[in-house]
Design a protein around this motif. Structure first.
Motif, PDB file in Angstrom:
ATOM      1  N   GLY A   1      -1.925  -8.005 -12.875  1.00 21.20           N
ATOM      2  CA  GLY A   1      -1.679  -6.880 -11.989  1.00 21.20           C
ATOM      3  C   GLY A   1      -1.494  -5.636 -12.839  1.00 21.20           C
TER       4      GLY A   1
ATOM      5  N   ALA B   1       2.358 -12.036  -3.647  1.00 22.88           N
ATOM      6  CA  ALA B   1       1.603 -12.515  -2.487  1.00 22.88           C
ATOM      7  C   ALA B   1       0.542 -13.528  -2.905  1.00 22.88           C
ATOM      8  CB  ALA B   1       0.949 -11.337  -1.757  1.00 22.88           C
ATOM      9  N   GLY B   2       0.044 -13.405  -4.130  1.00 21.11           N
ATOM     10  CA  GLY B   2      -0.941 -14.358  -4.647  1.00 21.11           C
ATOM     11  C   GLY B   2      -0.326 -15.618  -5.224  1.00 21.11           C
TER      12      GLY B   2
ATOM     13  N   GLU C   1      -3.439 -14.399 -14.023  1.00 20.08           N
ATOM     14  CA  GLU C   1      -3.318 -13.410 -12.961  1.00 20.08           C
ATOM     15  C   GLU C   1      -2.836 -12.105 -13.592  1.00 20.08           C
ATOM     16  OE1 GLU C   1      -4.141 -13.562  -9.705  1.00 20.08           O
ATOM     17  OE2 GLU C   1      -4.962 -15.526 -10.201  1.00 20.08           O
TER      18      GLU C   1
ATOM     19  N   PRO D   1      -2.091   2.384  -8.025  1.00 18.17           N
ATOM     20  CA  PRO D   1      -0.977   1.741  -7.344  1.00 18.17           C
ATOM     21  C   PRO D   1       0.328   1.846  -8.140  1.00 18.17           C
ATOM     22  CG  PRO D   1      -2.296   0.080  -8.435  1.00 18.17           C
ATOM     23  CD  PRO D   1      -3.005   1.393  -8.650  1.00 18.17           C
TER      24      PRO D   1
ATOM     25  N   ALA E   1       3.781  -1.997  -5.802  1.00 15.95           N
ATOM     26  CA  ALA E   1       2.616  -2.524  -5.091  1.00 15.95           C
ATOM     27  C   ALA E   1       1.923  -3.607  -5.920  1.00 15.95           C
ATOM     28  CB  ALA E   1       1.637  -1.396  -4.771  1.00 15.95           C
ATOM     29  N   ALA E   2       1.843  -3.415  -7.220  1.00 14.99           N
ATOM     30  CA  ALA E   2       1.233  -4.424  -8.090  1.00 14.99           C
ATOM     31  C   ALA E   2       2.057  -5.711  -8.080  1.00 14.99           C
ATOM     32  CB  ALA E   2       1.090  -3.877  -9.505  1.00 14.99           C
TER      33      ALA E   2
ATOM     34  N   ASP F   1       4.045  -6.688  -5.602  1.00  9.86           N
ATOM     35  CA  ASP F   1       3.833  -7.285  -4.276  1.00  9.86           C
ATOM     36  C   ASP F   1       2.536  -8.084  -4.235  1.00  9.86           C
ATOM     37  OD1 ASP F   1       6.192  -6.174  -3.342  1.00  9.86           O
ATOM     38  OD2 ASP F   1       5.199  -4.523  -2.273  1.00  9.86           O
ATOM     39  N   ASP F   2       1.457  -7.530  -4.810  1.00  9.41           N
ATOM     40  CA  ASP F   2       0.167  -8.223  -4.804  1.00  9.41           C
ATOM     41  C   ASP F   2       0.227  -9.526  -5.605  1.00  9.41           C
ATOM     42  OD1 ASP F   2      -0.930  -6.225  -3.255  1.00  9.41           O
ATOM     43  OD2 ASP F   2      -1.992  -5.257  -4.921  1.00  9.41           O
TER      44      ASP F   2
END
Length: 170
Positions: A39, A59-60, A37, A48, A52-53, A55-56
């Motif tokens: 980001g 969230a994943g 993964e 971003p 924000a990165a 958070d993404d």
């Protein structure tokens, strides 16, 4: 063992091409490391944002992040701003483990790249007739400035250029 997620941290720029190049680099990393993964976020000037990165990724399902600054040499952003940002993210995401990598730094690959770029600029001319000036952005951080001087000196060692020097834009 669950594999950690990678967070690539860029400085940021107001130049749209620079932002696009950074994001394209992150996409290339994703494409080559299919099970990782990835980001990507900026510390300033572009989106971003790092937050924000993070958070993404969280969230994943990410719960272990390795942040790596995509900076050549360590100066204020790498030594202060990114660690401070990661400290804030630890508070926002207390169940997530954060680790921090290092700048690209003075490496043989960097010297090889300098050699490649200089050779292309000389277009076959005898290097013994040409001086080389490596120009860096400049920093208030003496370590970063010293690293650029080190790169110039290491490039000079064993090459035919009669003069290799460093300088700064600011």
């Amino acid at each position: 063992m669950i594999r950690p997620s990678l967070l690539i941290v860029g400085h940021g720029t107001v130049d749209a091409e620079g932002v696009a190049e950074f994001l394209a680099f992150a996409e290339r990393v994703r494409d080559r490391a299919h099970d990782l993964e990835v980001g990507a976020g900026f510390i300033e000037l572009a989106r971003p944002a790092v937050s924000a990165a993070v958070d993404d990724l969280v969230a994943g399902g990410a719960d272990d992040l390795v942040a790596v600054p995509l900076t050549l040499l360590a100066a204020g952003h790498t030594k202060d701003d990114i660690p401070a940002t990661l400290a804030r993210e630890r508070l926002r995401h207390p169940g997530v483990r954060f680790r921090y990598g290092r700048d690209l730094g003075v490496r043989p690959e960097l010297l090889a790249l300098v050699e490649q770029r200089v050779a292309a600029a000389l277009a076959g001319a005898d290097p013994a007739g040409w001086a080389v000036v490596l120009v860096g952005r400049g920093s208030t951080d003496p370590d970063a400035n010293a690293d650029l001087a080190k790169i110039a000196r290491l490039y000079f060692e064993g090459r035919a250029h009669p003069f290799v020097e460093h300088s700064f834009v600011s």
